[in-house]
Design a protein around this motif. Sequence first.
Motif, PDB file in Angstrom:
ATOM      1  N   ASP A   1       0.825  -1.210   0.000  1.00 52.73           N
ATOM      2  CA  ASP A   1       0.000   0.000   0.000  1.00 52.73           C
ATOM      3  C   ASP A   1       0.862   1.265   0.000  1.00 52.73           C
ATOM      4  OD1 ASP A   1      -2.395  -1.413   0.004  1.00 52.73           O
ATOM      5  OD2 ASP A   1      -2.392  -1.581   2.188  1.00 52.73           O
ATOM      6  N   SER A   2       1.935   1.245   0.800  1.00 50.28           N
ATOM      7  CA  SER A   2       2.839   2.401   0.857  1.00 50.28           C
ATOM      8  C   SER A   2       4.253   1.920   1.147  1.00 50.28           C
ATOM      9  CB  SER A   2       2.401   3.401   1.937  1.00 50.28           C
ATOM     10  OG  SER A   2       2.515   2.812   3.228  1.00 50.28           O
ATOM     11  N   ILE A   3       5.224   2.770   0.829  1.00 53.04           N
ATOM     12  CA  ILE A   3       6.626   2.408   0.998  1.00 53.04           C
ATOM     13  C   ILE A   3       7.417   3.640   1.445  1.00 53.04           C
ATOM     14  CG2 ILE A   3       7.142   2.851  -1.443  1.00 53.04           C
ATOM     15  CD1 ILE A   3       9.141   0.514  -1.315  1.00 53.04           C
ATOM     16  N   THR A   4       8.341   3.435   2.371  1.00 50.24           N
ATOM     17  CA  THR A   4       9.251   4.493   2.801  1.00 50.24           C
ATOM     18  C   THR A   4      10.612   4.226   2.186  1.00 50.24           C
ATOM     19  OG1 THR A   4       8.067   4.765   4.895  1.00 50.24           O
ATOM     20  CG2 THR A   4      10.289   5.677   4.774  1.00 50.24           C
ATOM     21  N   LEU A   5      11.114   5.214   1.455  1.00 47.27           N
ATOM     22  CA  LEU A   5      12.355   5.063   0.688  1.00 47.27           C
ATOM     23  C   LEU A   5      13.365   6.131   1.070  1.00 47.27           C
ATOM     24  CD1 LEU A   5      10.854   4.656  -2.895  1.00 47.27           C
ATOM     25  CD2 LEU A   5      11.898   2.832  -1.552  1.00 47.27           C
ATOM     26  N   THR A   6      14.644   5.764   0.995  1.00 43.09           N
ATOM     27  CA  THR A   6      15.723   6.750   1.013  1.00 43.09           C
ATOM     28  C   THR A   6      16.351   6.750  -0.374  1.00 43.09           C
ATOM     29  OG1 THR A   6      16.156   6.316   3.357  1.00 43.09           O
ATOM     30  CG2 THR A   6      17.861   7.481   2.121  1.00 43.09           C
ATOM     31  N   ARG A   7      16.417   7.921  -0.968  1.00 40.69           N
ATOM     32  CA  ARG A   7      16.923   8.064  -2.333  1.00 40.69           C
ATOM     33  C   ARG A   7      18.309   8.699  -2.308  1.00 40.69           C
ATOM     34  NH1 ARG A   7      13.927  11.806  -6.905  1.00 40.69           N
ATOM     35  NH2 ARG A   7      15.096  11.087  -8.756  1.00 40.69           N
ATOM     36  N   TYR A   8      19.240   8.101  -3.026  1.00 41.11           N
ATOM     37  CA  TYR A   8      20.612   8.596  -3.097  1.00 41.11           C
ATOM     38  C   TYR A   8      20.916   9.005  -4.542  1.00 41.11           C
ATOM     39  CZ  TYR A   8      21.031   6.057   1.337  1.00 41.11           C
ATOM     40  OH  TYR A   8      20.846   5.588   2.607  1.00 41.11           O
TER      41      TYR A   8
END
Length: 201
Positions: free
Chosen positions: A60-67
């Motif tokens: 349903d949802s996702i927490t991401l760290t983008r580099y």
Amino acid sequence: LKTAVQKQGMNYDDFKANVRRTLLEEKLYGSIFADVQHRTTPENVKKFYSQNSSLFTTFDSITLTRYIAKSQAPLDKIRANPKLRPSDVYVMKGTLKANQMDEGLKYIVTNVEQGKFSPIIPTRNGYEMFYVNDKKGLRTLDFDSVQEKAIEGYVTSERKKAITEFNDRLRSNANIRIIEHPQAKAQGTKTAPKVKVQKRQ
């Protein structure tokens, strides 16, 4: 054809060599992959689906760290040590709902497990990768709804195995001899030796 190729700034002999190599590769891979087609049965595809459920899981949802970086090297360092924060890497973190994501990003992160990095992706302006911090609302899609994707995944996996096995057989049937360069031997210098590969009889 020759005129058209030369107008594009290409060398015609190089063009012919590339076409020949491509045709030979297609012929080689065609014979290697023939057995894969025979093994692509409903039973094998369902087995692949069962053993690789993470490939067919949505959220349903996702927490991401983008580099984001100009070169790949600093991202490689972060993959080796996630605590690093090189000054030449831009980092941002956020949570997205699945219906807010474009298909490209969703495809990338769907196959990445929680607590893992995505592959490093070349972009127009440099390189990017993602770290999956958390996924919520995880659920595995039923086989009927992802059958085409399961077939594609099975065939891709089996083709990779077939190529690896083919290369392993080539190596096992090769007779490799290290031959010292005659000129180096006469002069007593350390020149890189020639490696001669012969197929075993």
